[in-house]
Design an enzyme around this catalytic site. Structure first.
Site, PDB file in Angstrom:
ATOM      1  N   GLU A 110       0.823  -1.201   0.000  1.00  0.00           N
ATOM      2  CA  GLU A 110       0.000   0.000   0.000  1.00  0.00           C
ATOM      3  C   GLU A 110       0.859   1.254   0.000  1.00  0.00           C
ATOM      4  O   GLU A 110       1.875   1.333   0.689  1.00  0.00           O
ATOM      5  CB  GLU A 110      -0.920  -0.007   1.224  1.00  0.00           C
ATOM      6  N   CYS A 123       3.460   8.579   1.047  1.00  0.00           N
ATOM      7  CA  CYS A 123       3.758   7.700   2.167  1.00  0.00           C
ATOM      8  C   CYS A 123       4.086   6.328   1.584  1.00  0.00           C
ATOM      9  O   CYS A 123       3.217   5.664   1.010  1.00  0.00           O
ATOM     10  CB  CYS A 123       2.561   7.618   3.106  1.00  0.00           C
ATOM     11  N   CYS A 130       4.352  -6.223   8.213  1.00  0.00           N
ATOM     12  CA  CYS A 130       5.236  -5.692   9.241  1.00  0.00           C
ATOM     13  C   CYS A 130       5.323  -6.684  10.391  1.00  0.00           C
ATOM     14  O   CYS A 130       4.319  -7.281  10.790  1.00  0.00           O
ATOM     15  CB  CYS A 130       4.713  -4.352   9.756  1.00  0.00           C
ATOM     16  N   CYS A 134       2.581  -3.685  16.347  1.00  0.00           N
ATOM     17  CA  CYS A 134       2.063  -2.658  17.246  1.00  0.00           C
ATOM     18  C   CYS A 134       0.557  -2.859  17.405  1.00  0.00           C
ATOM     19  O   CYS A 134      -0.162  -3.056  16.420  1.00  0.00           O
ATOM     20  CB  CYS A 134       2.363  -1.272  16.689  1.00  0.00           C
ATOM     21  N   CYS A 137      -2.102  -0.837  15.299  1.00  0.00           N
ATOM     22  CA  CYS A 137      -1.799  -0.626  13.885  1.00  0.00           C
ATOM     23  C   CYS A 137      -2.321  -1.768  13.024  1.00  0.00           C
ATOM     24  O   CYS A 137      -2.073  -2.947  13.313  1.00  0.00           O
ATOM     25  CB  CYS A 137      -0.293  -0.478  13.698  1.00  0.00           C
ATOM     26  N   CYS A 349      -2.650   7.142   8.897  1.00  0.00           N
ATOM     27  CA  CYS A 349      -1.586   6.521   9.685  1.00  0.00           C
ATOM     28  C   CYS A 349      -2.145   5.405  10.564  1.00  0.00           C
ATOM     29  O   CYS A 349      -3.114   5.603  11.295  1.00  0.00           O
ATOM     30  CB  CYS A 349      -0.926   7.588  10.540  1.00  0.00           C
TER      31      CYS A 349
END
Length: 357
Positions: A110, A123, A130, A134, A137, A349
Site C-alpha cells: 500500500e 507515504c 510488518c 504494534c 496498527c 496513519c
C-alpha cells in the site's frame, strides 16, 4: 547496492542470464546506467537518455523509449524496468489517494498520495506487511511477508507522481513495514529519490519504532533526511503494551541512541506520539513525556488515533488533544498535532493493510 546486470552477449552461451531474470534498472544511478549501456555495446550518452526516461518520464518498458534505435529496443524489450501495477485505487474526500500496488511476485503493498496546494507527499512502504505488531496498527495485524527491494520503493513514488500528473515534493517512510529492518534497500532508495528523482534530502523522512543499534547505524550515513521515532508512550510499561518489540529495547536505551544521533548528525529529531483516548493521553502522561525529552533537540507530532476494527482503542476528543498539547507547550516542548489524511479511505496513519477499502 548490488552489481549491475551483465549483458548476455558478454557471457558464454551456457551462462547467459534470461532478460526476465536480470536485476531491474529502476534504482540505478547515472554512473551505473552508463556502465550498463556500455556493456550492451551502446554509446555512453544512451545512459543519460535512459536515466531521463526512467526517472522523469516514468517508463514501464524499455521498448517504449522512442529515442533508442528500434533494433536495440527489440533486443532489450524484456529487460525489467521494475515497475508495479495498480491493483486498486481509492480516493478519500480530502483528495488523498490510496493505492494497492501489485509487485512482480504477486504481493500487494500500500502507498498513499497526499496532495495539498503546494505539496504532494507520498507515504511509502518498506516491507510487505510488518513484524513489529504494534497493537493499534492495522499493518501489524497482517504479519510480515518480505522486505521490499530498491526498485519497489522508488516505484511507489513514480507511480503516485504519474497518477497525479505533478512532481512529488515530499516522501515519508511511514507506510507498511519497519524501515530500519530493511536498510539494505531503504538507504539506496533514499539516495535514488534524492539524486535521481530529484526530491530534496530534507523533504525525506524515515520513521521507526526503534531497532537496537540501527539508529546509530543510520547516523553514520550522515543523511540529510529527517528521522522520526515513534514513541506512543512516555514510559516503558505502557510502551511494551503497545509495541511488543519494546520489551527487547528499553526506552532508556532507545533515548540514549537518539541523543547520540542528534550529536552525530546535528539534526533535530521528530517524535511521533499516537494519542489513544484515556490510555496514553492523560495529563500525567504529558508530564512524563516532557521529562523524557528534557534537553532534547526535537519536535513532537501528536497523532490522534485512527480507528481499526480489531481493537477497542478510541480517538480522543478535541478537548483531550488540546489539553495534552498545552501540557507539553507549558513544559517548553516543541509540539504540533498532525491530523491524518485519507481517514475515510482507510489510508491514514496506522490503517494501512493489503486490502481494498
Amino acid at each position: 547496492m548490488s552489481s549491475i546486470p551483465t549483458s548476455p552477449s558478454q557471457l558464454p552461451a551456457n551462462q547467459q542470464t534470461p532478460a526476465s531474470a536480470q536485476k531491474p534498472l529502476l534504482g540505478m544511478s547515472l554512473p551505473q546506467l552508463q556502465e550498463w549501456v556500455q556493456q550492451q555495446g551502446q554509446p555512453i550518452y544512451r545512459a543519460q537518455q535512459l536515466h531521463q526516461w526512467l526517472y522523469e518520464k516514468g517508463v514501464h518498458s524499455l521498448s517504449d523509449i522512442t529515442v533508442f534505435p528500434k533494433s536495440w529496443r527489440a533486443e532489450i524489450a524484456d529487460v525489467p524496468v521494475g515497475r508495479s501495477q495498480i491493483f486498486h485505487r481509492s480516493v478519500a474526500p480530502d483528495k488523498t489517494v490510496k493505492y494497492l500496488l501489485q509487485l512482480e511476485d504477486g504481493q500487494i503493498i500500500e502507498t498513499v498520495g497526499m496532495p495539498t496546494e503546494k505539496r504532494l507527499t507520498v507515504c511509502v512502504s518498506s516491507q510487505v506487511g510488518c513484524a513489529m505488531a504494534c497493537d493499534f496498527c492495522a499493518t501489524g495485524k497482517s504479519g510480515f511477508q518480505r522486505h521490499l527491494k530498491i526498485h519497489e520503493i522508488v516505484d511507489q513514488v513514480l507511480t503516485v507522481q504519474a497518477d497525479f500528473g505533478r512532481r512529488v515534493s515530499h516522501v515519508v517512510f511511514m507506510g507498511m513495514g519497519e524501515p530500519l529492518l530493511n536498510l539494505e534497500a531503504v538507504l539506496p532508495a533514499v539516495r535514488c529519490l534524492n539524486q535521481d528523482v530529484g526530491i530534496a534530502a530534507r523533504s525525506l523522512t524515515i520513521s521507526t519504532v526503534g531497532i537496537r543499534g540501527r539508529i546509530r547505524q543510520l547516523a553514520q550515513e550522515k543523511l540529510q533526511a529527517t528521522l522520526a521515532v515513534s514513541l506512543h508512550a512516555p514510559n516503558q510499561q505502557l510502551r511494551q503494551e503497545l509495541i511488543p518489540s519494546a520489551k527487547h529495547y528499553p526506552l532508556e536505551a532507545l533515548m540514549q541512541e537518539c541523543r547520540e544521533y542528534v550529536q552525530t548528525t546535528k539534526r533535530r529529531l521528530s517524535f511521533e506520539y499516537t494519542l489513544l483516548a484515556e490510555y496514553n493521553d492523560r495529563p500525567e502522561h504529558a508530564a512524563q513525556l516532557a521529562r523524557l525529552l528534557r534537553g532534547f533537540q526535537c519536535h513532537v507530532n501528536l497523532i490522534p488515533y485512527n480507528p481499526i476494527p480489531e481493537v477497542a482503542y478510541k480517538r480522543p476528543d478535541q478537548q483531550r488533544i488540546d489539553r495534552f498539547q498545552q501540557a507539553l507547550q507549558e513544559r517548553h516542548v516543541a509540539v504540533s498535532v498532525r491530523y491524518s489524511r485519507g481517514l475515510e479511505a482507510d489510508a491514514a496513519c496506522g490503517q494501512l493493510r493489503t486490502r481494498q477499502s
